[in-house]
Design a protein around this motif. Sequence first.
Motif, PDB file in Angstrom:
ATOM      1  N   PHE A  95       0.935  -1.261  -0.080  1.00  0.00           N
ATOM      2  CA  PHE A  95      -0.012   0.083   0.017  1.00  0.00           C
ATOM      3  C   PHE A  95       1.030   1.049  -0.008  1.00  0.00           C
ATOM      4  N   GLU A 100      -2.154   6.222  -1.890  1.00  0.00           N
ATOM      5  CA  GLU A 100      -2.987   5.533  -1.069  1.00  0.00           C
ATOM      6  C   GLU A 100      -3.541   4.532  -2.240  1.00  0.00           C
ATOM      7  N   GLU A 102      -3.118   0.467  -3.773  1.00  0.00           N
ATOM      8  CA  GLU A 102      -2.524  -0.962  -3.401  1.00  0.00           C
ATOM      9  C   GLU A 102      -2.037  -1.579  -4.683  1.00  0.00           C
ATOM     10  N   VAL A 153       0.945  -5.267   2.758  1.00  0.00           N
ATOM     11  CA  VAL A 153      -0.230  -5.742   3.031  1.00  0.00           C
ATOM     12  C   VAL A 153      -0.445  -7.326   2.876  1.00  0.00           C
TER      13      VAL A 153
END
Length: 158
Positions: A95, A100, A102, A153
């Motif tokens: 991320f 912002e 991913e 993530v």
Amino acid sequence: MSNIPMTVAGAESLQAELKRLKSEDRPRIIQAIADAREHGDLKENAEYHAAREQQSFCEGRIQEIESKLSNAQVIDVTKIQNNGKVIFGATVTVFNTASEEEVTYRIVGDDEADIKKNLISVNSPLARGLIGKEVDDSALVNTPGGEVEYEVVKVEYL
């Protein structure tokens, strides 16, 4: 040259290219040289010189691939127990805290890298920043546009 890290897919791709160069391209070029020789004077024979140049490129590429394969350390990440760490061959979802976004990348060898397919070189700044990290770790990566922070993530060994 020391060991060159390479995924199984990368090694298979190079072996397929080597086979094609040796079994298809090399014989075709040799035939083109033979055909061009039949046209007579080699000094002013453009087909002959073009075929010889193709032969030079082909033989150089064959040598390069054979060298890389002989120095390759093929790493099959699927045979390694996933301990959650980012390693060579891992597929990592990160991320980007600034944008912002991913994004999922796979860390591969230099020859396999293709950003359009989200395959990044193990020697890229992003991969170097991510190696050794685990899920929920942050990595500060120096990019041409400045420092970018990424959060890990997900880590998969596919």
